[in-house]
Design a protein around this motif. Sequence first.
Motif, PDB file in Angstrom:
ATOM      1  N   UNK A 155       0.866  -1.177   0.000  1.00 35.58           N
ATOM      2  CA  UNK A 155       0.000   0.000   0.000  1.00 35.58           C
ATOM      3  C   UNK A 155       0.898   1.220   0.000  1.00 35.58           C
ATOM      4  N   UNK A 156       0.630   2.152  -0.916  1.00 37.16           N
ATOM      5  CA  UNK A 156       1.439   3.367  -1.032  1.00 37.16           C
ATOM      6  C   UNK A 156       0.548   4.601  -1.061  1.00 37.16           C
ATOM      7  N   UNK A 157       1.080   5.703  -0.552  1.00 38.17           N
ATOM      8  CA  UNK A 157       0.428   7.003  -0.638  1.00 38.17           C
ATOM      9  C   UNK A 157       1.151   7.833  -1.684  1.00 38.17           C
ATOM     10  N   UNK A 158       0.380   8.332  -2.655  1.00 35.05           N
ATOM     11  CA  UNK A 158       0.913   9.186  -3.717  1.00 35.05           C
ATOM     12  C   UNK A 158       0.490  10.619  -3.427  1.00 35.05           C
ATOM     13  N   UNK A 159       1.459  11.484  -3.134  1.00 35.24           N
ATOM     14  CA  UNK A 159       1.172  12.892  -2.867  1.00 35.24           C
ATOM     15  C   UNK A 159       1.594  13.779  -4.039  1.00 35.24           C
ATOM     16  N   UNK A 160       1.590  13.215  -5.222  1.00 33.53           N
ATOM     17  CA  UNK A 160       1.907  13.946  -6.456  1.00 33.53           C
ATOM     18  C   UNK A 160       3.297  14.585  -6.405  1.00 33.53           C
ATOM     19  N   UNK A 166       5.545   4.399   1.248  1.00 32.39           N
ATOM     20  CA  UNK A 166       5.117   3.007   1.412  1.00 32.39           C
ATOM     21  C   UNK A 166       4.571   2.854   2.830  1.00 32.39           C
ATOM     22  N   UNK A 167       3.308   2.397   2.935  1.00 25.82           N
ATOM     23  CA  UNK A 167       2.645   2.267   4.240  1.00 25.82           C
ATOM     24  C   UNK A 167       2.543   0.818   4.691  1.00 25.82           C
TER      25      UNK A 167
END
Length: 198
Positions: A155-160, A166-167
């Motif tokens: 699971x990853x967070x994309x903040x542009x 990587x979470x």
Amino acid sequence: MGLDYSYEIFTPARNVTRALTELVELAPRTRRVPPLTLTVPGGDQLVVPFTSNFKSDPVDCSTDGTLELDTSIMVGVDDAVRRFVEGRGLELDELGRVQIGYIYLTVRFAPTLHPHYASLQFTAATSGMSRMFEQSASIRTVFTNLTAASGGACCMLDTESDTFQICWLNGQTIQDTVPGPRFTTCRDLVATWPDQDQ
């Protein structure tokens, strides 16, 4: 242009029905939309309390590579969530959660990162929701728990930005980045996922 931050879950393609079933458990019980029937690759059918492109017509993505859903989910309230919902008149449910939505979900059944995996990308609808995605530990927990429950690898967070956060990775909550010291590229990250040949 506003902010379009997103959480992306990667799970083996055979687990998409499981992931969507787990997502349904996060849906508000009071949401008043007609049920939507989905047919996914492999022929599995399920009914979800969401819309697709704001319609409730049946969706057959059994031969298509992509599914679009408009979702709402229940999340626990922390400071970032409280700031986001303040003044909206939203009520807590019996578990102390509040409804967040719309969150736009794009399911890619054979993403470019790995053809044997599926990608579930949850994109915030507004800049305020994007900031909450980045700041809220409660939101992060919802998506890492969904990754775990669906048998997901990552699971990853994309903040542009040029860096993905990587979470969750292979059964563990982590705080890492790609690129970063451990993973120079996304290819390095994908190489650690199980079931490479399935």
